[in-house]
Design a protein around this motif. Sequence first.
Motif, PDB file in Angstrom:
ATOM      1  N   PHE A  59       7.324   4.091   8.420  1.00  0.00           N
ATOM      2  CA  PHE A  59       6.491   5.141   9.006  1.00  0.00           C
ATOM      3  C   PHE A  59       5.309   5.380   8.066  1.00  0.00           C
ATOM      4  O   PHE A  59       5.435   6.065   7.051  1.00  0.00           O
ATOM      5  N   PRO A  60       4.120   4.810   8.380  1.00  0.00           N
ATOM      6  CA  PRO A  60       2.981   4.932   7.468  1.00  0.00           C
ATOM      7  C   PRO A  60       2.130   6.163   7.738  1.00  0.00           C
ATOM      8  O   PRO A  60       1.992   6.621   8.876  1.00  0.00           O
ATOM      9  N   LEU A  61       1.551   6.697   6.693  1.00  0.00           N
ATOM     10  CA  LEU A  61       0.495   7.703   6.793  1.00  0.00           C
ATOM     11  C   LEU A  61      -0.372   7.586   5.553  1.00  0.00           C
ATOM     12  O   LEU A  61       0.003   6.907   4.584  1.00  0.00           O
ATOM     13  N   ILE A  67      -1.816   4.799   0.893  1.00  0.00           N
ATOM     14  CA  ILE A  67      -0.947   4.593   2.040  1.00  0.00           C
ATOM     15  C   ILE A  67       0.485   4.879   1.591  1.00  0.00           C
ATOM     16  O   ILE A  67       0.994   4.255   0.655  1.00  0.00           O
ATOM     17  N   TRP A  68       1.095   5.856   2.240  1.00  0.00           N
ATOM     18  CA  TRP A  68       2.491   6.187   1.985  1.00  0.00           C
ATOM     19  C   TRP A  68       3.319   5.606   3.131  1.00  0.00           C
ATOM     20  O   TRP A  68       3.137   5.984   4.289  1.00  0.00           O
ATOM     21  N   LEU A  69       4.203   4.684   2.822  1.00  0.00           N
ATOM     22  CA  LEU A  69       5.066   4.076   3.826  1.00  0.00           C
ATOM     23  C   LEU A  69       6.463   4.679   3.664  1.00  0.00           C
ATOM     24  O   LEU A  69       7.228   4.288   2.786  1.00  0.00           O
ATOM     25  N   ASP A  94      -2.420   0.781  -2.175  1.00  0.00           N
ATOM     26  CA  ASP A  94      -3.856   1.041  -2.041  1.00  0.00           C
ATOM     27  C   ASP A  94      -4.449   0.318  -0.843  1.00  0.00           C
ATOM     28  O   ASP A  94      -5.524   0.690  -0.370  1.00  0.00           O
ATOM     29  N   ARG A  95      -3.753  -0.716  -0.350  1.00  0.00           N
ATOM     30  CA  ARG A  95      -4.232  -1.510   0.758  1.00  0.00           C
ATOM     31  C   ARG A  95      -3.126  -1.661   1.802  1.00  0.00           C
ATOM     32  O   ARG A  95      -1.940  -1.631   1.451  1.00  0.00           O
ATOM     33  N   PRO A  96      -3.475  -1.856   3.078  1.00  0.00           N
ATOM     34  CA  PRO A  96      -2.437  -1.964   4.111  1.00  0.00           C
ATOM     35  C   PRO A  96      -1.442  -3.093   3.875  1.00  0.00           C
ATOM     36  O   PRO A  96      -0.268  -2.984   4.241  1.00  0.00           O
ATOM     37  N   GLU A  97      -1.901  -4.193   3.264  1.00  0.00           N
ATOM     38  CA  GLU A  97      -1.007  -5.325   3.030  1.00  0.00           C
ATOM     39  C   GLU A  97      -0.222  -5.207   1.728  1.00  0.00           C
ATOM     40  O   GLU A  97       0.565  -6.074   1.387  1.00  0.00           O
ATOM     41  N   GLY A  98      -0.430  -4.110   1.002  1.00  0.00           N
ATOM     42  CA  GLY A  98       0.288  -3.907  -0.241  1.00  0.00           C
ATOM     43  C   GLY A  98      -0.472  -4.448  -1.440  1.00  0.00           C
ATOM     44  O   GLY A  98      -1.661  -4.749  -1.343  1.00  0.00           O
ATOM     45  N   PRO A  99       0.206  -4.551  -2.575  1.00  0.00           N
ATOM     46  CA  PRO A  99       1.643  -4.371  -2.767  1.00  0.00           C
ATOM     47  C   PRO A  99       2.071  -2.904  -2.703  1.00  0.00           C
ATOM     48  O   PRO A  99       1.340  -2.022  -3.158  1.00  0.00           O
ATOM     49  N   PHE A 100       3.270  -2.679  -2.137  1.00  0.00           N
ATOM     50  CA  PHE A 100       3.846  -1.357  -2.054  1.00  0.00           C
ATOM     51  C   PHE A 100       4.793  -1.137  -3.235  1.00  0.00           C
ATOM     52  O   PHE A 100       5.623  -1.997  -3.545  1.00  0.00           O
TER      53      PHE A 100
END
Length: 237
Positions: A59-61, A67-69, A94-100
């Motif tokens: 659940f991203p926001l 980006i907090w997933l 920091d980016r949609p593709e990560g790294p998370f």
Amino acid sequence: YYLYYQTFTGPFGGAAGDRCDVSMAWADSPDGPWTKTTEPVLPLGGEADWDGGAIHDPFPLIYRGKIWLFYKGEKKRGGPIEGFVRGQGAALADRPEGPFVKHELNPLLNSGHETCVFPWGRGLVALATVDGPEKNTVQFAPNGYDFRPVAGLVVPPYAPGPYCPDIFADNGNGMGITWGLAHISEVERESGYRGLLTRRSFLVRFDCDLHRDYDNPYFKNNWDQVGKYSEETFFHI
């Protein structure tokens, strides 16, 4: 457009859990074509971790510039965390593709079966439903990670997907929600858990009073009006 989804990377069930990680796909249009990542963007935890058995419900926001997933995690079945069923945590990028990177204080909630998080003022609100010692509560974190129960849910939505126009605004003025979609699953069994005959699933709209500019007394008095589990509580015809 970015789509985060749980994906099986091992056998379903058994001692390991569901063996789900989180993968991602992207496209220039909601109609596609979609391109998948070749590796999960959020992997399972270790053998002894709270999210070592399965990761569900990404659940991203966008919050505080990142980006907090948010996701639901389960321990490996038979794992060392005694008494823990499932909880919710977050991974930041920091980016949609990560790294998370998983939050150092995970799990941020010790309860809840599905993830549902949205901005409220400068903080975040989460609905924790179904599972855990704090199930069926509304929780608030002024800093995004220190969640505390602030209200109870008499008739919680199952697997809620909130309609939240400012979920990606990151403007420090989250307004909350008044409706969303939920999941209802109806099962007929012959006998016992394994006697599964038919499963029917429905997407339904739920309404609520979890918005800063909205005040509906009906949602504060469900028990007295029609009873907790009556059909009139769930569906207004």
